[in-house]
Design a protein around this motif. Structure first.
Motif, PDB file in Angstrom:
ATOM      1  N   LYS A 115     -66.749 -33.903 -19.907  1.00 43.39           N
ATOM      2  CA  LYS A 115     -65.463 -34.352 -19.385  1.00 43.39           C
ATOM      3  C   LYS A 115     -65.154 -35.776 -19.833  1.00 43.39           C
ATOM      4  CE  LYS A 115     -65.347 -31.441 -15.235  1.00 43.39           C
ATOM      5  NZ  LYS A 115     -65.329 -31.445 -13.749  1.00 43.39           N
ATOM      6  N   GLU A 124     -63.694 -35.608 -23.123  1.00 46.64           N
ATOM      7  CA  GLU A 124     -62.360 -35.021 -23.122  1.00 46.64           C
ATOM      8  C   GLU A 124     -61.294 -36.030 -22.726  1.00 46.64           C
ATOM      9  OE1 GLU A 124     -62.555 -31.767 -20.461  1.00 46.64           O
ATOM     10  OE2 GLU A 124     -63.852 -30.529 -21.729  1.00 46.64           O
ATOM     11  N   VAL A 176     -68.171 -37.907 -12.930  1.00 43.06           N
ATOM     12  CA  VAL A 176     -67.752 -38.239 -14.293  1.00 43.06           C
ATOM     13  C   VAL A 176     -67.932 -39.731 -14.551  1.00 43.06           C
ATOM     14  CG1 VAL A 176     -65.827 -38.181 -15.912  1.00 43.06           C
ATOM     15  CG2 VAL A 176     -66.143 -36.316 -14.287  1.00 43.06           C
TER      16      VAL A 176
END
Length: 274
Positions: free
Chosen positions: A59, A62, A240
């Motif tokens: 993530k 991304e 994250v």
């Protein structure tokens, strides 16, 4: 019993210090491996990941161009290591071995630079970088830390600890000042160079304030600056954020463990003679 008591107390203190130092890092690492279904706060928190996953790291990639940021940080940190090792060694050798007018004043200025916080001179440094046209460039990030007073001090101490007989023998063989520095003195202080290299890499890689001020284009961001966007995008997903923190920390650990033998050797070199 009198002898065992202090020893046991030392071990207890060392254990407490280890928990305080390693605990936050371990918590961040475990949090970065937890899935979205596992709580990280509250009474139902699980200390160990029940179903470890690397999805949080994916993530991060991304949301931000993490590989570009890593490359930018690596270029700045590598260049900082090279300039600090070379320029710090040259300045340290001159202060340790060469006789010239004003040497004491130069050394006093080096020591003074160690006690002046960067925030005090930050505005003047920025104006200098701007006048050179280096704002929003990686070279502008590197320039203020190209050589530090700490690097010069460490190398000066290492050169002072070297026996002069080695350089005198090279001088008898016809070696000039540069040859004595490059071929005799510098190879003899590899441990101190490792100390300078490790600290230079750590400071350059971990620096946040100066790159934040100098860099404007997101393509030029270093990793520490780029990671700030994780908190805004994933405000409620600390997994994250923890993964991004691990991405920033792991290279530092890798560099230290790779150079730890030379690092501790250099610490010993610097302690021989002040």
């Amino acid at each position: 019993m009198r002898r065992h008591g202090p020893v046991a107390l030392r071990y207890v203190l060392l254990l407490v210090m280890a928990v305080l130092l390693v605990g936050p890092f371990a918590w961040q690492l475990l949090t970065s491996l937890k899935g979205t279904a596992e709580p990280i706060y509250g009474p139902d928190v699980t200390w160990l990941p029940q179903d470890p996953t690397l999805g949080n790291f994916a993530k991060v990639a991304e949301v931000i161009p993490v590989w570009r940021y890593i490359a930018n940080s690596a270029m700045v940190a590598t260049a900082s290591v090279l300039t600090n090792c070379l320029l710090g060694a040259m300045a340290g050798y001159a202060l340790a071995r060469m006789r010239f007018r004003g040497r004491g004043a130069v050394f006093a200025a080096v020591l003074a630079s160690l006690v002046v916080p960067f925030e005090v001179i930050m505005v003047n440094v920025f104006l200098t970088v701007r006048s050179l046209g280096l704002v929003d460039t990686l070279l502008g990030v590197l320039l203020p830390g190209a050589v530090s007073g700490l690097s010069i001090l460490v190398m000066r101490t290492a050169f002072l600890a070297l026996p002069r007989e080695v350089e005198e023998a090279a001088s008898i063989d016809g070696a000039g000042e540069w040859a004595r520095f490059w071929k005799v003195a510098l190879p003899s202080v590899r441990g101190s160079l490792a100390v300078v290299g490790v600290f230079s890499f750590l400071f350059a890689w971990d620096d946040f304030l100066w790159p934040l001020i100098v860099l404007k284009n997101p393509d030029n961001f270093t990793l520490t600056v780029g990671l700030q966007y994780l908190s805004g995008t994933f405000t409620n997903d600390q997994r994250v954020v923890a993964a991004g923190t691990m991405i920033a920390v792991l290279p530092l650990m890798a560099v230290f463990f790779a150079l730890q033998r030379l690092f501790f050797r250099g610490v010993g070199e610097g302690g021989v003679k002040g």
